[in-house]
Scaffold this motif. Structure first.
Motif, PDB file in Angstrom:
ATOM      1  N   TYR A  34     -41.280  -5.659 -15.133  1.00 34.10           N
ATOM      2  CA  TYR A  34     -40.700  -4.807 -14.119  1.00 34.10           C
ATOM      3  C   TYR A  34     -41.676  -4.556 -13.160  1.00 34.10           C
ATOM      4  N   TYR A  35     -42.688  -4.104 -13.330  1.00 36.02           N
ATOM      5  CA  TYR A  35     -43.597  -3.751 -12.351  1.00 36.02           C
ATOM      6  C   TYR A  35     -43.959  -4.953 -11.340  1.00 36.02           C
ATOM      7  N   TRP A  36     -43.959  -6.055 -12.057  1.00 31.95           N
ATOM      8  CA  TRP A  36     -44.073  -7.445 -10.972  1.00 31.95           C
ATOM      9  C   TRP A  36     -42.788  -7.408 -10.214  1.00 31.95           C
ATOM     10  N   VAL A  37     -41.740  -7.129 -10.549  1.00 31.87           N
ATOM     11  CA  VAL A  37     -40.413  -7.208  -9.770  1.00 31.87           C
ATOM     12  C   VAL A  37     -40.582  -6.093  -8.774  1.00 31.87           C
ATOM     13  N   LEU A  38     -40.848  -4.969  -9.069  1.00 32.66           N
ATOM     14  CA  LEU A  38     -41.068  -4.110  -8.113  1.00 32.66           C
ATOM     15  C   LEU A  38     -42.014  -4.226  -6.898  1.00 32.66           C
ATOM     16  N   LEU A  39     -43.247  -4.856  -7.533  1.00 37.80           N
ATOM     17  CA  LEU A  39     -44.053  -5.447  -6.471  1.00 37.80           C
ATOM     18  C   LEU A  39     -43.430  -6.243  -5.534  1.00 37.80           C
ATOM     19  N   GLU A  40     -42.843  -7.257  -6.022  1.00 44.12           N
ATOM     20  CA  GLU A  40     -42.342  -8.054  -5.261  1.00 44.12           C
ATOM     21  C   GLU A  40     -41.176  -7.542  -4.470  1.00 44.12           C
ATOM     22  N   TYR A  41     -40.663  -6.760  -4.907  1.00 46.07           N
ATOM     23  CA  TYR A  41     -39.565  -5.850  -3.880  1.00 46.07           C
ATOM     24  C   TYR A  41     -40.189  -5.193  -2.839  1.00 46.07           C
ATOM     25  N   LEU A  42     -41.313  -4.454  -2.958  1.00 45.00           N
ATOM     26  CA  LEU A  42     -41.859  -3.744  -2.183  1.00 45.00           C
ATOM     27  C   LEU A  42     -42.413  -4.687  -0.994  1.00 45.00           C
ATOM     28  N   ALA A  43     -43.131  -5.667  -1.473  1.00 45.28           N
ATOM     29  CA  ALA A  43     -43.793  -6.498  -0.637  1.00 45.28           C
ATOM     30  C   ALA A  43     -42.556  -7.072   0.324  1.00 45.28           C
ATOM     31  N   ASN A  44     -41.317  -7.557  -0.045  1.00 48.38           N
ATOM     32  CA  ASN A  44     -40.334  -8.008   0.923  1.00 48.38           C
ATOM     33  C   ASN A  44     -39.817  -6.904   1.631  1.00 48.38           C
ATOM     34  N   GLU A  45     -39.653  -5.625   1.032  1.00 45.49           N
ATOM     35  CA  GLU A  45     -39.172  -4.760   2.076  1.00 45.49           C
ATOM     36  C   GLU A  45     -40.064  -4.107   3.135  1.00 45.49           C
ATOM     37  N   GLY A  78     -42.059  -5.839   4.630  1.00 49.42           N
ATOM     38  CA  GLY A  78     -42.290  -7.128   5.508  1.00 49.42           C
ATOM     39  C   GLY A  78     -43.882  -7.717   5.335  1.00 49.42           C
ATOM     40  N   GLU A  79     -44.096  -7.896   3.931  1.00 50.33           N
ATOM     41  CA  GLU A  79     -45.359  -8.532   3.591  1.00 50.33           C
ATOM     42  C   GLU A  79     -44.912 -10.153   3.389  1.00 50.33           C
ATOM     43  N   HIS A  80     -45.752 -10.830   3.342  1.00 53.67           N
ATOM     44  CA  HIS A  80     -45.774 -12.404   2.899  1.00 53.67           C
ATOM     45  C   HIS A  80     -45.170 -12.455   1.538  1.00 53.67           C
ATOM     46  N   ASP A  81     -46.014 -11.856   0.725  1.00 55.48           N
ATOM     47  CA  ASP A  81     -45.879 -12.054  -0.630  1.00 55.48           C
ATOM     48  C   ASP A  81     -46.646 -10.795  -1.154  1.00 55.48           C
ATOM     49  N   TRP A  82     -46.562 -10.804  -2.760  1.00 56.60           N
ATOM     50  CA  TRP A  82     -46.825  -9.468  -3.253  1.00 56.60           C
ATOM     51  C   TRP A  82     -48.208  -9.271  -3.333  1.00 56.60           C
ATOM     52  N   ARG A  83     -48.971 -10.444  -3.256  1.00 59.24           N
ATOM     53  CA  ARG A  83     -50.740 -10.366  -2.999  1.00 59.24           C
ATOM     54  C   ARG A  83     -51.181  -9.550  -1.589  1.00 59.24           C
ATOM     55  N   ASP A  84     -50.357  -9.832  -0.310  1.00 63.44           N
ATOM     56  CA  ASP A  84     -50.255  -9.402   0.829  1.00 63.44           C
ATOM     57  C   ASP A  84     -50.398  -7.903   0.436  1.00 63.44           C
ATOM     58  N   TRP A  85     -49.253  -7.716  -0.078  1.00 56.57           N
ATOM     59  CA  TRP A  85     -49.098  -5.811  -0.397  1.00 56.57           C
ATOM     60  C   TRP A  85     -49.996  -5.432  -1.008  1.00 56.57           C
ATOM     61  N   PHE A  86     -50.481  -6.300  -2.215  1.00 60.29           N
ATOM     62  CA  PHE A  86     -51.523  -5.410  -2.915  1.00 60.29           C
ATOM     63  C   PHE A  86     -52.763  -5.351  -2.601  1.00 60.29           C
ATOM     64  N   TYR A  87     -53.073  -6.339  -1.612  1.00 62.38           N
ATOM     65  CA  TYR A  87     -54.493  -6.185  -0.820  1.00 62.38           C
ATOM     66  C   TYR A  87     -54.235  -5.090   0.176  1.00 62.38           C
ATOM     67  N   ARG A  88     -53.351  -4.812   0.731  1.00 62.29           N
ATOM     68  CA  ARG A  88     -52.819  -3.840   1.800  1.00 62.29           C
ATOM     69  C   ARG A  88     -52.932  -2.427   1.374  1.00 62.29           C
ATOM     70  N   TYR A  89     -51.836  -2.310   0.436  1.00 57.34           N
ATOM     71  CA  TYR A  89     -51.827  -1.071   0.014  1.00 57.34           C
ATOM     72  C   TYR A  89     -52.465  -0.499  -1.612  1.00 57.34           C
ATOM     73  N   VAL A  90     -52.888  -1.354  -2.152  1.00 55.62           N
ATOM     74  CA  VAL A  90     -53.367  -0.930  -3.665  1.00 55.62           C
ATOM     75  C   VAL A  90     -54.999  -0.985  -3.620  1.00 55.62           C
ATOM     76  N   LEU A  91     -55.471  -1.986  -3.048  1.00 55.95           N
ATOM     77  CA  LEU A  91     -56.924  -2.107  -3.057  1.00 55.95           C
ATOM     78  C   LEU A  91     -57.878  -0.840  -2.409  1.00 55.95           C
ATOM     79  N   PRO A  92     -57.184  -0.745  -1.054  1.00 53.71           N
ATOM     80  CA  PRO A  92     -58.127   0.117  -0.198  1.00 53.71           C
ATOM     81  C   PRO A  92     -58.305   1.673  -1.077  1.00 53.71           C
TER      82      PRO A  92
END
Length: 97
Positions: free
Chosen positions: A25-36, A38-52
């Motif tokens: 369910y965390y993967w589902v939420l990660l995909e949801y956040l990426a879509n909401e 405006g990121e291309h996919d979950w990896r883009d959201w991850f690199y932008r908001y998780v890693l920094p």
């Protein structure tokens, strides 16, 4: 068994390739956040908001879960402030002080 509830995906980090294992369910939420957001996919959201903000003081999966929960809570607060009439009145009152 715990591993039956986890899903693992690969990532490329500056330190090399790694895998991230979280509950499905965390993967589902990660995909949801990426879509909401405006990121291309979950990896883009991850690199932008998780890693920094990742300081390597906790496991990456735990940090990712916390970032997801924080992002959802911030979105919830934003919508409450926008659509809850009582909250709008309280915010107006708080602005006076």
């Amino acid at each position: 068994m715990l591993k039956d509830h986890l899903k693992t995906k690969s990532l490329s980090l500056s330190t090399g390739k790694t895998t991230l294992s979280m509950e499905r369910y965390y993967w589902v939420l990660l995909e949801y956040l990426a879509n909401e957001w405006g990121e291309h996919d979950w990896r883009d959201w991850f690199y932008r908001y998780v890693l920094p903000d990742y300081k390597m003081d906790v496991p990456l999966a735990a940090h990712t879960r916390l970032t997801i929960a924080t992002a959802l809570a911030q979105d919830l607060e934003q919508y409450k402030n926008k659509y809850d009439p009582l909250r709008k009145e309280i915010n107006k009152f708080d602005a006076l002080f």
